[in-house]
Design a protein around this motif. Structure first.
Motif, PDB file in Angstrom:
ATOM      1  N   LYS A 167     -23.613  49.772  -0.980  1.00 33.67           N
ATOM      2  CA  LYS A 167     -23.808  48.454  -1.589  1.00 33.67           C
ATOM      3  C   LYS A 167     -23.747  48.661  -3.092  1.00 33.67           C
ATOM      4  O   LYS A 167     -24.378  49.575  -3.623  1.00 33.67           O
ATOM      5  N   VAL A 168     -22.969  47.842  -3.789  1.00 38.12           N
ATOM      6  CA  VAL A 168     -22.804  47.972  -5.236  1.00 38.12           C
ATOM      7  C   VAL A 168     -22.965  46.606  -5.892  1.00 38.12           C
ATOM      8  O   VAL A 168     -22.752  45.572  -5.262  1.00 38.12           O
ATOM      9  N   TYR A 169     -23.338  46.634  -7.158  1.00 41.61           N
ATOM     10  CA  TYR A 169     -23.385  45.399  -7.940  1.00 41.61           C
ATOM     11  C   TYR A 169     -22.091  45.317  -8.735  1.00 41.61           C
ATOM     12  O   TYR A 169     -21.711  46.255  -9.429  1.00 41.61           O
ATOM     13  N   GLY A 227     -20.336  43.343 -11.667  1.00 37.99           N
ATOM     14  CA  GLY A 227     -20.547  42.411 -12.774  1.00 37.99           C
ATOM     15  C   GLY A 227     -19.263  41.679 -13.106  1.00 37.99           C
ATOM     16  O   GLY A 227     -18.417  41.451 -12.237  1.00 37.99           O
ATOM     17  N   HIS A 287     -20.578  38.964 -10.639  1.00 41.02           N
ATOM     18  CA  HIS A 287     -22.039  39.034 -10.789  1.00 41.02           C
ATOM     19  C   HIS A 287     -22.725  38.927  -9.430  1.00 41.02           C
ATOM     20  O   HIS A 287     -23.518  38.025  -9.170  1.00 41.02           O
ATOM     21  N   ALA A 288     -22.382  39.846  -8.530  1.00 38.27           N
ATOM     22  CA  ALA A 288     -22.927  39.786  -7.177  1.00 38.27           C
ATOM     23  C   ALA A 288     -22.993  41.176  -6.559  1.00 38.27           C
ATOM     24  O   ALA A 288     -22.271  42.088  -6.960  1.00 38.27           O
ATOM     25  N   ASP A 289     -23.876  41.306  -5.559  1.00 42.32           N
ATOM     26  CA  ASP A 289     -23.899  42.506  -4.752  1.00 42.32           C
ATOM     27  C   ASP A 289     -22.735  42.445  -3.780  1.00 42.32           C
ATOM     28  O   ASP A 289     -22.444  41.384  -3.214  1.00 42.32           O
ATOM     29  N   THR A 338     -13.589  46.684  -2.078  1.00 47.10           N
ATOM     30  CA  THR A 338     -14.898  46.116  -2.375  1.00 47.10           C
ATOM     31  C   THR A 338     -14.909  44.694  -1.850  1.00 47.10           C
ATOM     32  O   THR A 338     -14.049  43.888  -2.209  1.00 47.10           O
ATOM     33  N   ASP A 346     -31.139  42.009  -0.384  1.00 47.90           N
ATOM     34  CA  ASP A 346     -31.710  42.832  -1.445  1.00 47.90           C
ATOM     35  C   ASP A 346     -31.894  44.273  -0.977  1.00 47.90           C
ATOM     36  O   ASP A 346     -31.819  45.198  -1.767  1.00 47.90           O
TER      37      ASP A 346
END
Length: 118
Positions: A66-68, A70, A74-76, A88, A109
């Motif tokens: 799981k990555v963020y 930007g 702006h989401a996981d 991705t 989360d």
């Protein structure tokens, strides 16, 4: 001696009132990555994982994390990698690495649930 007795009684009362909750065995064990060897499985990850897949997919290993992301998103998201290949995906999205299909079922989360569909 009096303080020691009060401390011991206080600790005993707390332990009786709020017993320790053990984590369920399934949560402690983590995802069954061996089930993914044939390219068909559903896993929930809480940290990056890597596993081998059948040679019919022309991949040696697959890594899921799981990555963020930007910038524009702006989401996981979920990042699925194999040597020389990366995709991705956001929640509900599908993609593939060679002929190995992957679908992101949910992202929370705590982690993500991913289905490999062969």
């Amino acid at each position: 001696m009096h303080r020691t007795t009060i401390t011991a009684l206080t600790l005993a009362a707390v332990m009786v009132a709020a017993p320790f909750a053990a984590a369920p065995a399934s949560a402690a064990a983590g995802p069954n990555l061996r089930a993914c060897y044939d390219g068909k499985c559903k896993i929930t990850i809480t940290k990056p994982v890597s596993f081998r897949v059948s040679s019919r997919y022309r991949l040696s290993r697959v890594r899921v994390s799981k990555v963020y992301v930007g910038g524009l998103f702006h989401a996981d998201m979920v990042r699925v990698e194999a040597p020389g290949l990366v995709t991705t995906l956001g929640e509900g999205a599908s993609g593939s690495l060679n002929s190995l299909s992957v679908r992101v079922l949910s992202i929370t989360d705590r982690g993500a649930t991913v289905r490999f569909e062969g």
